[in-house]
Design a protein around this motif. Structure first.
Motif, mmCIF file in Angstrom:
data_model
loop_
_atom_site.group_PDB
_atom_site.id
_atom_site.type_symbol
_atom_site.label_atom_id
_atom_site.label_comp_id
_atom_site.label_asym_id
_atom_site.label_seq_id
_atom_site.Cartn_x
_atom_site.Cartn_y
_atom_site.Cartn_z
ATOM 1 N N LEU A 1 0.832 -1.198 0.000
ATOM 2 C CA LEU A 1 0.000 0.000 0.000
ATOM 3 C C LEU A 1 0.872 1.255 0.000
ATOM 4 C CD1 LEU A 1 -2.686 -1.075 2.636
ATOM 5 C CD2 LEU A 1 -2.757 -1.329 0.141
ATOM 6 N N SER A 2 2.079 1.109 0.572
ATOM 7 C CA SER A 2 3.059 2.192 0.601
ATOM 8 C C SER A 2 4.415 1.559 0.890
ATOM 9 C CB SER A 2 2.704 3.222 1.682
ATOM 10 O OG SER A 2 2.919 2.676 2.976
ATOM 11 N N THR A 3 5.438 2.367 1.042
ATOM 12 C CA THR A 3 6.770 1.805 1.320
ATOM 13 C C THR A 3 6.825 1.108 2.673
ATOM 14 O OG1 THR A 3 7.476 3.944 2.204
ATOM 15 C CG2 THR A 3 7.991 3.470 -0.113
ATOM 16 N N THR A 4 5.878 1.397 3.557
ATOM 17 C CA THR A 4 5.902 0.783 4.888
ATOM 18 C C THR A 4 4.621 0.027 5.228
ATOM 19 O OG1 THR A 4 5.113 2.846 5.894
ATOM 20 C CG2 THR A 4 7.508 2.511 5.808
ATOM 21 N N GLN A 5 3.727 -0.162 4.259
ATOM 22 C CA GLN A 5 2.476 -0.873 4.532
ATOM 23 C C GLN A 5 2.216 -1.970 3.506
ATOM 24 O OE1 GLN A 5 -0.725 2.045 4.894
ATOM 25 N NE2 GLN A 5 -0.747 1.718 7.104
ATOM 26 N N MET B 1 14.629 -4.444 -3.212
ATOM 27 C CA MET B 1 13.638 -4.662 -4.263
ATOM 28 C C MET B 1 12.628 -5.710 -3.830
ATOM 29 S SD MET B 1 16.447 -4.778 -7.374
ATOM 30 C CE MET B 1 15.240 -4.975 -8.691
ATOM 31 N N GLU B 2 11.421 -5.619 -4.353
ATOM 32 C CA GLU B 2 10.394 -6.621 -4.066
ATOM 33 C C GLU B 2 10.757 -7.953 -4.739
ATOM 34 O OE1 GLU B 2 6.208 -5.702 -4.337
ATOM 35 O OE2 GLU B 2 6.689 -3.553 -4.402
ATOM 36 N N ASP B 3 10.246 -9.049 -4.166
ATOM 37 C CA ASP B 3 10.478 -10.360 -4.757
ATOM 38 C C ASP B 3 9.934 -10.398 -6.169
ATOM 39 O OD1 ASP B 3 11.793 -12.011 -2.732
ATOM 40 O OD2 ASP B 3 9.996 -11.634 -1.544
ATOM 41 N N GLY B 4 10.706 -11.006 -7.051
ATOM 42 C CA GLY B 4 10.294 -11.113 -8.438
ATOM 43 C C GLY B 4 11.508 -11.229 -9.338
ATOM 44 N N THR C 1 5.424 -1.560 8.715
ATOM 45 C CA THR C 1 6.799 -1.808 9.134
ATOM 46 C C THR C 1 7.471 -0.510 9.568
ATOM 47 O OG1 THR C 1 7.542 -1.627 6.835
ATOM 48 C CG2 THR C 1 7.059 -3.830 7.673
ATOM 49 N N ILE C 2 8.523 -0.638 10.343
ATOM 50 C CA ILE C 2 9.245 0.530 10.854
ATOM 51 C C ILE C 2 9.928 1.278 9.717
ATOM 52 C CG2 ILE C 2 11.142 1.247 12.359
ATOM 53 C CD1 ILE C 2 10.472 -1.231 14.091
ATOM 54 N N SER C 3 10.408 0.509 8.733
ATOM 55 C CA SER C 3 11.077 1.097 7.572
ATOM 56 C C SER C 3 10.644 0.321 6.333
ATOM 57 C CB SER C 3 12.592 1.032 7.745
ATOM 58 O OG SER C 3 13.006 -0.316 7.917
ATOM 59 N N ASP C 4 11.236 0.627 5.211
ATOM 60 C CA ASP C 4 10.918 -0.057 3.960
ATOM 61 C C ASP C 4 11.420 -1.502 4.031
ATOM 62 O OD1 ASP C 4 10.362 -0.788 1.399
ATOM 63 O OD2 ASP C 4 11.831 0.527 0.451
ATOM 64 N N VAL C 5 10.502 -2.478 3.976
ATOM 65 C CA VAL C 5 10.862 -3.896 4.036
ATOM 66 C C VAL C 5 10.248 -4.592 2.821
ATOM 67 C CG1 VAL C 5 10.849 -6.009 5.408
ATOM 68 C CG2 VAL C 5 10.851 -3.792 6.556
#
Length: 501
Positions: free
Chosen positions: A57-61, A441-444, A123-127
């Motif tokens: 939804l966002s860098t942390t959601q 980076m996101e999985d892929g 998340t606390i940060s970008d995960v």
């Protein structure tokens, strides 16, 4: 009509609590009872489990949509509250040393439920790899009041999940009995009951399979495969999602156990890439896989077997080049070679001590006189941590190749946890930066490509010497028609297909 399945296993379950200790034996056996939001396929790619989909939804959601119609073994419906409960139990309730899964939840700030079948994790940060982290978290049914204690779960009071088999009985270190969950949401479980019998001794496990005391046995030694096949038993195998390798002491100027041919201490030769490359060129990795492991190993050029997520198809194992290796040594200032202690464990991994003997013979051909020194793993590990060796045998496995890249080759950093297995103190800032970018980076496919390029950069510097990916070998009798060996080394009834006879 489905039959019972009897499994002789090396895996010794230490608890029924799915959140107590992050150990392969617990995760494997408890996967019959409990399930995860996200699972991994045979290539270690994240796939839907109790969550049918997820998106950022966002860098942390992150939003996870849950699978409808799933029930726990006690009949209660699976909802978002169970996910919230499970994550908070790990993050907030279980404490070290019983908090082995906290590494997967430490980045989670909050878990909320917009509706009963949706979970939003902040998340606390970008995960970007949060779904991969969730492949390690089993979901328990929530309970009113306090969190369930490990003692309660081990007593059987709350030993139920959503999995294909239900808990029946457990004798620690001896046997785990399970019964088919007829209300399971997925494909109907193949076996009416499953009995895991702990047989830690490999010879005894093979004997139990041979005599028919068990229908299936895991972690079969390669030397026993031919005998089993001669008796009409089937054997199946796959490369483990791991590698075994040699690590060099690169950090110290004068490591112990390295001398010139006269026995005088010398400056650390392993700080020179040419020396590391020469030793790699002089190591016959195909011989180790074919002769030491009797063909039940794959020569290694990287940390995970080719074909798994994040591995490089460009890295190949080449035949030994002794002349080229000697030329490199001479170029690096060692025309006559040197003496070195080559350390490792005895019996911890397939082919460990035998490989050191073979490698010593390889290196002798280029003037490097290696003295193999082996010890029980606990003794070896303590000595390695204390800096007793200049070169040693090691291994790494994990849920993704990035775990091993970061642990084995990342510059040591106590705060971030990087380099936790980097006993040689190798440092490469370009590698660190590339790996950090890839892991952001996101999985892929794009992430896998970035990880592969990062691996290629590291391997070009010869920071360690990959030896082989040993094979996981499982044997079974006629009751089992086929068995799909998983590269993580899990042993489950779900991987066993009954014979049609």
């Amino acid at each position: 009509m489905a039959e019972d399945l009897r499994i002789g296993t090396q895996l010794k379950l230490m608890t029924l609590d799915p959140h107590y200790a992050d150990l392969n034996e617990n995760n494997s056996l408890l996967s019959h009872i409990y399930e995860r939001l996200v699972i991994q396929d045979a290539q270690l790619t994240p796939r839907p489990g109790l969550a049918v989909s997820w998106k950022r939804l966002s860098t942390t959601q992150w939003e996870f949509k849950l699978r409808d119609g799933v029930r726990f073994h006690d009949g209660s419906p699976f909802t978002a509250q169970d996910v919230i409960y499970s994550i908070k139990r790990i993050r907030d309730f279980l404490k070290p040393p019983s908090g082995g899964f906290q590494t997967y939840t430490q980045a989670i700030k909050s878990v909320t439920a917009p509706d009963p079948m949706t979970v939003v994790i902040e998340t606390i940060s970008d995960v970007p790899t949060l779904p991969l982290s969730l492949t390690s978290i089993f979901i328990m049914a929530h309970k009113a009041g306090d969190f369930a204690t490990t003692q309660d779960i081990n007593s059987g009071k709350q030993s139920f999940g959503t999995g294909p088999y239900t808990f029946q009985s457990w004798q620690s270190g001896e046997v785990l009995n399970l019964v088919r969950n007829d209300a399971y949401w997925g494909s109907a479980p193949a076996w009416s009951g499953v009995a895991f019998q702990v047989i830690e001794n490999p010879a005894a496990r093979v004997a139990a399979l041979t005599t028919g005391d068990v229908d299936l046995a895991d972690y079969i030694p390669a030397r026993d495969v031919e005998g089993l096949e001669q008796r009409g038993l089937a054997v199946e195998n796959t490369s483990a999602a791991r590698s075994n390798f040699l690590q060099f002491d690169i950090g110290r100027e004068m490591p112990p156990g390295v001398t010139d041919k006269s026995g005088n201490a010398i400056h650390n030769p392993f700080r020179d890439k040419r020396v590391r490359q020469a030793l790699t060129m002089a190591t016959d990795r195909a011989f180790l896989a074919d002769k030491i492991l009797l063909g039940y190993g794959t020569p290694a050029a990287q940390l995970f077997p080719p074909g798994l997520s994040g591995t490089s198809a460009n890295l190949k194992v080449t035949p030994p080049d002794y002349d080229g290796a000697k030329a490199l040594l001479a170029e690096a200032g060692f025309p006559d070679g040197f003496n070195v202690v080559l350390a490792g464990p005895a019996g911890r991994y397939p082919g460990d001590s035998e490989s050191l003997q073979a490698i010593a013979q390889n290196w002798a051909r280029i003037g490097v006189r290696a003295q193999p020194v082996v010890a029980p793993f606990s003794v070896f590990a303590t000595q390695r941590s204390n800096g007793a060796f200049p070169v040693w045998y090691g291994g790494c496995s994990g849920e993704a190749v990035t775990f091993c890249l970061r642990a084995v080759l990342g510059s040591p950093n106590a705060e971030s946890g990087a380099g936790s297995l980097n006993y040689g103190k190798y440092e490469n800032q370009s590698f660190d930066a590339m790996l950090e970018t890839a892991m952001s980076m996101e999985d892929g496919p794009d992430r896998n490509e970035a990880v592969a390029r990062t691996t290629e950069l590291a391997m070009a510097d010869y920071p360690m010497l990959p030896l082989y990916h040993f094979h996981l070998i499982v044997g079974h009798g006629q009751k089992v028609g086929s068995y799909a060996v998983h590269p993580r080394g899990w042993t489950t009834a779900m991987q066993a297909v009954p014979s049609e006879e």
